[in-house]
Design a protein around this motif. Structure first.
Motif, short mmCIF file in Angstrom:
data_model
loop_
_atom_site.label_atom_id
_atom_site.label_comp_id
_atom_site.label_asym_id
_atom_site.label_seq_id
_atom_site.Cartn_x
_atom_site.Cartn_y
_atom_site.Cartn_z
N GLY A 11 -26.08 22.26 30.91
CA GLY A 11 -27.24 23.03 30.49
C GLY A 11 -27.75 22.35 29.24
O GLY A 11 -28.06 21.18 29.23
N ALA A 12 -27.84 23.07 28.16
CA ALA A 12 -28.17 22.48 26.87
C ALA A 12 -27.11 22.84 25.86
O ALA A 12 -27.32 22.71 24.67
CB ALA A 12 -29.54 22.99 26.42
N SER A 13 -25.96 23.28 26.32
CA SER A 13 -24.89 23.71 25.43
C SER A 13 -24.12 22.50 24.91
O SER A 13 -24.04 21.47 25.57
CB SER A 13 -23.93 24.64 26.17
OG SER A 13 -22.85 25.00 25.36
N THR A 14 -23.54 22.64 23.71
CA THR A 14 -22.72 21.57 23.15
C THR A 14 -21.42 21.47 23.93
O THR A 14 -20.66 22.44 24.00
CB THR A 14 -22.43 21.85 21.67
OG1 THR A 14 -23.67 21.93 20.96
CG2 THR A 14 -21.59 20.74 21.08
N SER A 15 -21.17 20.31 24.49
CA SER A 15 -19.95 20.11 25.28
C SER A 15 -19.56 18.66 25.25
O SER A 15 -20.35 17.79 24.86
CB SER A 15 -20.16 20.58 26.72
OG SER A 15 -21.17 19.80 27.35
N SER A 16 -18.33 18.40 25.65
CA SER A 16 -17.81 17.04 25.69
C SER A 16 -17.17 16.79 27.04
O SER A 16 -16.59 17.70 27.64
CB SER A 16 -16.77 16.82 24.59
OG SER A 16 -17.33 16.98 23.31
N SER A 17 -17.27 15.55 27.50
CA SER A 17 -16.66 15.15 28.76
C SER A 17 -15.57 14.13 28.46
O SER A 17 -15.78 13.19 27.69
CB SER A 17 -17.70 14.56 29.70
OG SER A 17 -17.11 14.21 30.93
N ILE A 18 -14.41 14.32 29.08
CA ILE A 18 -13.26 13.44 28.88
C ILE A 18 -12.92 12.82 30.23
O ILE A 18 -12.55 13.53 31.18
CB ILE A 18 -12.07 14.21 28.29
CG1 ILE A 18 -12.47 14.84 26.95
CG2 ILE A 18 -10.87 13.30 28.12
CD1 ILE A 18 -11.45 15.80 26.39
N SER A 19 -13.05 11.52 30.33
CA SER A 19 -12.90 10.83 31.61
C SER A 19 -11.44 10.51 31.90
O SER A 19 -10.55 10.66 31.06
CB SER A 19 -13.71 9.52 31.58
OG SER A 19 -13.13 8.63 30.63
N ARG A 20 -11.21 10.03 33.11
CA ARG A 20 -9.87 9.63 33.51
C ARG A 20 -9.36 8.47 32.66
O ARG A 20 -8.18 8.42 32.29
CB ARG A 20 -9.90 9.22 34.99
CG ARG A 20 -8.55 8.80 35.59
CD ARG A 20 -7.60 9.96 35.69
NE ARG A 20 -6.48 9.85 34.80
CZ ARG A 20 -5.56 10.79 34.63
NH1 ARG A 20 -5.65 11.91 35.31
NH2 ARG A 20 -4.58 10.61 33.80
N SER A 21 -10.24 7.54 32.31
CA SER A 21 -9.82 6.41 31.47
C SER A 21 -9.38 6.89 30.10
O SER A 21 -8.42 6.36 29.53
CB SER A 21 -10.98 5.41 31.33
OG SER A 21 -11.29 4.83 32.57
N ALA A 22 -10.08 7.88 29.56
CA ALA A 22 -9.72 8.41 28.25
C ALA A 22 -8.35 9.09 28.30
O ALA A 22 -7.54 8.96 27.38
CB ALA A 22 -10.79 9.38 27.76
N ILE A 23 -8.10 9.81 29.39
CA ILE A 23 -6.81 10.50 29.54
C ILE A 23 -5.68 9.48 29.66
O ILE A 23 -4.61 9.63 29.06
CB ILE A 23 -6.84 11.43 30.77
CG1 ILE A 23 -7.88 12.54 30.56
CG2 ILE A 23 -5.47 12.03 31.04
CD1 ILE A 23 -8.12 13.40 31.79
N ASP A 24 -5.93 8.40 30.44
CA ASP A 24 -4.90 7.37 30.61
C ASP A 24 -4.61 6.65 29.30
O ASP A 24 -3.45 6.40 28.96
CB ASP A 24 -5.34 6.36 31.67
CG ASP A 24 -5.27 6.93 33.08
OD1 ASP A 24 -4.49 7.88 33.29
OD2 ASP A 24 -5.99 6.43 33.97
N HIS A 25 -5.66 6.30 28.58
CA HIS A 25 -5.45 5.55 27.33
C HIS A 25 -4.76 6.42 26.28
O HIS A 25 -3.95 5.91 25.49
CB HIS A 25 -6.80 5.06 26.80
CG HIS A 25 -6.69 4.16 25.61
ND1 HIS A 25 -6.06 2.93 25.65
CD2 HIS A 25 -7.11 4.32 24.32
CE1 HIS A 25 -6.12 2.37 24.46
NE2 HIS A 25 -6.74 3.20 23.62
N LEU A 26 -5.05 7.71 26.30
CA LEU A 26 -4.40 8.62 25.35
C LEU A 26 -2.94 8.85 25.71
O LEU A 26 -2.14 9.22 24.86
CB LEU A 26 -5.16 9.96 25.34
CG LEU A 26 -4.77 10.98 24.29
CD1 LEU A 26 -5.10 10.46 22.89
CD2 LEU A 26 -5.47 12.31 24.54
N GLN A 27 -2.58 8.64 26.99
CA GLN A 27 -1.22 8.89 27.50
C GLN A 27 -0.83 10.35 27.30
O GLN A 27 0.25 10.67 26.79
CB GLN A 27 -0.21 7.95 26.84
CG GLN A 27 -0.49 6.48 27.10
CD GLN A 27 0.39 5.55 26.30
OE1 GLN A 27 1.60 5.61 26.44
NE2 GLN A 27 -0.22 4.71 25.48
#
Length: 930
Positions: free
Chosen positions: A127-143
């Motif tokens: 919509g227009a709400s403040t939000s963040s998207s976390i991808s599969r690559s980000a999850i993998d790199h974060l472990q």
């Protein structure tokens, strides 16, 4: 409630009536065709989801990768393409008047050989709400080991060492985690919220006023994020701002989990760090040519709080099966089954022979979820969606411990006014007046004289069942250049618990005043909701204007006397001030959270008072021992309980210069009517307790008794209340340089200034213990407002460098806490403003100049007025990921790279030191693909 629910169809009717059937220029529509291919192999990608979110139009690709979007308005819009394991495509699409060609889209595999890899949370337009998207690559790199780990990627969140050794709860836009914020965070999996409303693994709330159980439990707060593995997750969206009215039964925000669904390679993963070992396998495959896709995954994790103490640890096993299929051209479904089991335990330590303490928290659950989407080709009606979710769990908490310093009588009486003794026969005084009445009032009541030391054991059995059903419809209508995407729907939510509750030997209870109560006696919590929302897009002065306007109506316990209703209007708005460069945005809305079962139907309060006792007297033979106890029982249900509501508002701006982007958002949230257990004027009671004395000891039977005195006993219990207020204000920012090509490096700089205030709106009370003669004191009344305030300004600079040729990525995180302080609120409440009389419980408010009785005055520590401030602090974390062509890869991380763990002395309590940073910690992960 009926009047409230009429608001929803009324809004739709008004919209329909205001829609002209003919207008100056009718928008032309065409069918848009395309094909989705793998850019490397040039193979078709069947089952990819292609959508035009602005129009609520979507389609899935066939076996040859082709899709057809019907009745697409000519003009400019945005196209989204998603396929599991592939980098999503989101780009501007210009639909031409004569579109006959098949547009080809080529997707990249989401891996570390790409020129630019996203390993941070990115701003997302939900919509227009403040939000963040976390991808599969980000999850993998974060472990990440659980869902809780990935939240550190959000602006203002601090890094911590990954652990499964204590419950993890979501915290959004608040400095210190508490039950209200985590309870108000909705976790949505495959379109359905995961509910914790029926979790009753709690302690004695009426007597203790807390949820403490002795074993790990997330009851009365949000979900324990340790239970959610992330290896089967494709991406996560976190809405921190004002969510769409589609989302209900929450106050803080929404965490949306998008599971893997589709075809992807067989993958085996192994993680290890000083406290954890984890393994997972997963595979997504196609069932024949027309059988659809099946995704299967398993995960096992074992964690020890300390390798030197193998008696304390956590184990988790999860498995998920997700089936997806497109039936014909218009029907699409994803159906999943899941199983999870976890154990948080402190086993019996051989060195703990004195107390023999042991605790366990076991959870075993099954979940079913299905989404069915029926796509339409109507000019107005776009698609209808049915979501059904069922979750059932078996929970068992266990405590055991050797208790000492007892040697008194206990009773299992559950009727108010029951008087019991340790003798089987009725007890009479010297005048022939009957003292005990258990044989008539509570014949099942048992009694026991406890030994001085004994082993107490208690199990808490819960069997929560959560059912969720939602039916929603999407519409689209363009009127004179104004695009309206309308969403409307209804949902039903049921939370009930069929467990046996607390089970223990009533003659060897773990604490006084505790009784057993089957959870199956507690009514189910039902919620009926309806909502409608219009997402408006148009151009004003050749600049894009977006407005999301909706309202939600929730009926909690409809048809019951404790029913409640709440209306939640919400809106988000954005305007493109400078095309492609600057956009202003803002929003306001109300979110509401229903009280969980523990607050709606709390346990009764039981009090046992001694009328007579000669158990410790000298010279008394066993056949002369006598103890008499009166039991008082009070219903702690609050008829005044309101719905917790959070008023959220925010304003901000987004900037973009080529690849460089900056987002700044200021927010203000005020949550009122927060749920707690506490005391008020109605929870103090008084009764006359008759005390008996020994006239003479009669050999072979109980002593001859006579009335000694009558004393007025004052007691108080805890009841569910709405006295908690949380106020959160702050400014978040998120800057990304994009990849600087010559050095293949990206700089991401985000952070937040935050202030969190939490305080009580209820009076507090101070009551001294009775004197040696059993005379009770007046109860002091203190003004409301006690609480805490936290302030923090933190930033995180992430330097990300990748080398695509060797599929290698390394990142350095530099976290800085520039300001960190904590202060107490209500420090002016040093003297009582009134008192409750011990004679008759009458309330008396003091006037200026009135004398203050020392019995009312509680001790106030002078250091409460001191603000605890800490110096700036730096933390360096290093992560690297290396893929081995297409066969797998490995990753490694080090937290607190330079072992910087300064001790800092507390300003409030000199001589007390705090270790600011987490200790140095490292871990590794290896994965193989087949």
């Amino acid at each position: 409630m009926i009047h409230h629910l009429r608001i929803i169809p009324l809004l739709i009717i008004i919209f329909l009536l205001s829609t002209p059937y003919s207008y100056a220029q009718k928008t032309k529509k065409v069918n848009y065709k395309g094909q989705i291919l793998d850019i490397r192999t040039k193979e078709a990608l069947p089952g990819a989801v292609v959508s035009l979110p602005q129009y609520s139009i979507f389609a899935t690709t066939d076996l040859d990768g082709f899709f057809l979007l019907r009745d697409v308005p000519v003009g400019k819009t945005t196209i989204n393409i998603r396929y599991v394991g592939m980098l999503p495509i989101t780009e501007e699409l210009v639909v031409e008047d004569q579109h006959n060609k098949v547009k080809k889209y080529e997707m990249y595999e989401e891996n570390f050989s790409l020129k630019e890899v996203t390993v941070v949370a990115t701003n997302n337009k939900t919509g227009a709400s403040t939000s963040s998207s976390i991808s599969r690559s980000a999850i993998d790199h974060l472990q990440a080991t659980s869902l809780g780990d990935i939240l550190e990627l959000l602006p203002g969140h601090l890094s911590s060492n990954p652990t499964l050794n204590s419950p993890s709860r979501a915290t959004l836009r608040q400095i210190q985690s508490d039950a209200l914020n985590s309870m108000g965070t909705s976790i949505v999996f495959n379109g359905a919220p995961i509910s914790n409303n029926a979790n009753l693994q709690i302690g004695n709330t009426a007597k203790e006023g807390s949820l403490n159980t002795g074993f790990a439990s997330s009851a009365g707060s949000g979900l324990d994020l340790r239970e959610i593995s992330v290896d089967n997750i494709e991406s996560v969206d976190v809405i921190r701002g004002i969510p769409s009215v589609e989302y209900g039964d929450m106050t803080s925000g929404v965490i949306i989990i998008n599971p893997k669904a589709g075809v992807y390679p067989f993958q085996v993963k192994m993680k290890i760090n000083p406290t954890l070992t984890q393994a997972s396998i997963g595979k997504g495959f196609q069932i024949g040519q027309k059988g659809g896709n099946l995704s299967v995954d398993f995960d096992y994790a074992k964690s020890l709080s300390d390798e030197r103490r193998p008696y304390q640890g956590f184990q988790r096993f999860t498995s998920n099966i997700l089936y997806s299929k497109t039936i014909g051209e218009n029907l699409f479904t994803t159906t999943g089954f899941g199983f999870y089991s976890d154990l948080d335990a402190t086993k019996l330590d051989p060195s703990d022979a004195q107390y023999q303490r042991e605790r366990r928290a076991e959870n075993l659950g099954f979940k079913f979820n299905t989404n069915i989407v029926w796509n339409q080709t109507s000019d107005f009606f776009k698609f209808i969606k049915l979501n059904v979710s069922v979750n059932y769990a078996r929970q068992k908490g266990y405590n055991q411990e050797i208790k000492g310093n007892f040697g008194y009588m206990v009773t299992s009486a559950m009727q108010d006014g029951t008087i019991t003794s340790n003798r089987k026969e009725d007890i009479f005084d010297s005048t022939g007046q009957q003292i005990t009445n258990a044989s008539k009032l509570d014949p099942t009541a048992l009694t026991n004289i406890l030994p001085y030391e004994f082993l107490t054991q208690m199990s808490t059995y819960g069997n929560p069942l959560n059912v969720f059903t939602k039916l929603s419809a999407n519409f689209f209508k363009e009127i004179s250049g104004v695009k309206n995407r309308i969403v409307a729907g209804i949902d039903w939510k049921t939370d009930v618990n069929f467990g046996k509750g607390k089970v223990f030997d009533p003659l060897m209870p773990p604490s006084s005043g505790l009784r057993m109560r089957p959870y199956s006696d507690i009514p189910a919590l039902n919620q009926l909701s309806a909502y409608a929302e219009d997402n408006i897009t148009t151009e004003i002065a050749n600049r894009e204007f977006m407005l999301q306007l909706g309202v939600r109506a929730d009926a909690i316990q409809p048809g019951r006397k404790e029913n409640r209703t709440v209306i939640s209007p919400r809106f988000n708005v954005s305007y493109e001030v400078i095309p492609k460069i600057m956009t202003l945005k803002g929003g306001w809305g109300i979110t509401a959270k229903a009280p969980p079962l523990m607050f709606l139907y709390p346990d009764k309060a039981y009090f046992d008072y001694v009328n007579y006792d000669n158990l410790g007297a000298t010279g008394v033979m066993d056949d002369q021992k006598l103890s008499i106890i009166t039991t008082k029982v009070y219903d702690t249900v609050s008829q005044k309980l309101k719905i917790a509501k959070n008023t959220k508002s925010e304003i901000g701006a987004d900037f973009r210069f080529g690849q460089t982007s900056l987002s700044v958002t200021g927010y203000n949230e005020i949550l009122k009517n927060g749920y707690t257990f506490g005391r008020n004027f109605d929870t103090f009671h008084q009764f006359e307790l008759v005390k008996y004395k020994t006239l003479n000891n009669r050999p072979g039977t109980y002593p001859e008794l006579a009335v000694d005195k009558t004393s007025n006993v004052i007691l108080g219990y805890n009841t569910p209340m709405n006295d908690k207020v949380n106020k959160n204000q702050g400014i978040e920012f998120d800057f990304s340089s994009g990849q600087i090509a010559p050095i293949r490096t990206q700089f991401v700089f985000n952070g937040a200034w935050m202030r969190s205030r939490s305080y009580s709106t209820a009076y507090s009370f101070y009551q001294k213990n009775p004197d040696s003669d059993g005379n009770y004191k007046d109860i002091g009344i203190y003004e409301a407002g006690d609480g805490t305030e936290y302030k923090r300004f933190s930033t995180n600079l992430r330097i990300i460098h990748n080398i695509p040729k060797i599929s290698f990525l390394i990142s350095l995180s530099i976290q800085t806490i520039w300001h960190d302080s904590q202060s107490y609120l209500g420090i002016e409440n040093k003297t009582p403003i009134g008192y409750i009389s011990a004679k008759d419980l009458s309330m008396h408010m003091l006037q200026p100049g009135d004398a203050i009785n020392p019995d009312w005055q509680k001790q106030i520590l002078e250091n409460r007025e001191i603000v605890d401030r800490y110096s700036p602090l730096w933390l360096f974390n290093l992560r690297l990921t290396k893929e081995l062509k297409r066969f797998g890869g490995f990753a490694f991380f080090v937290n607190n790279l330079f072992m910087y763990t300064p001790l800092e002395e507390s300003k409030r309590s000199p001589g007390t030191y705090k270790t600011r940073n987490p200790e140095q910690f490292f871990g590794a992960e290896v994965w193989l693909k087949f």
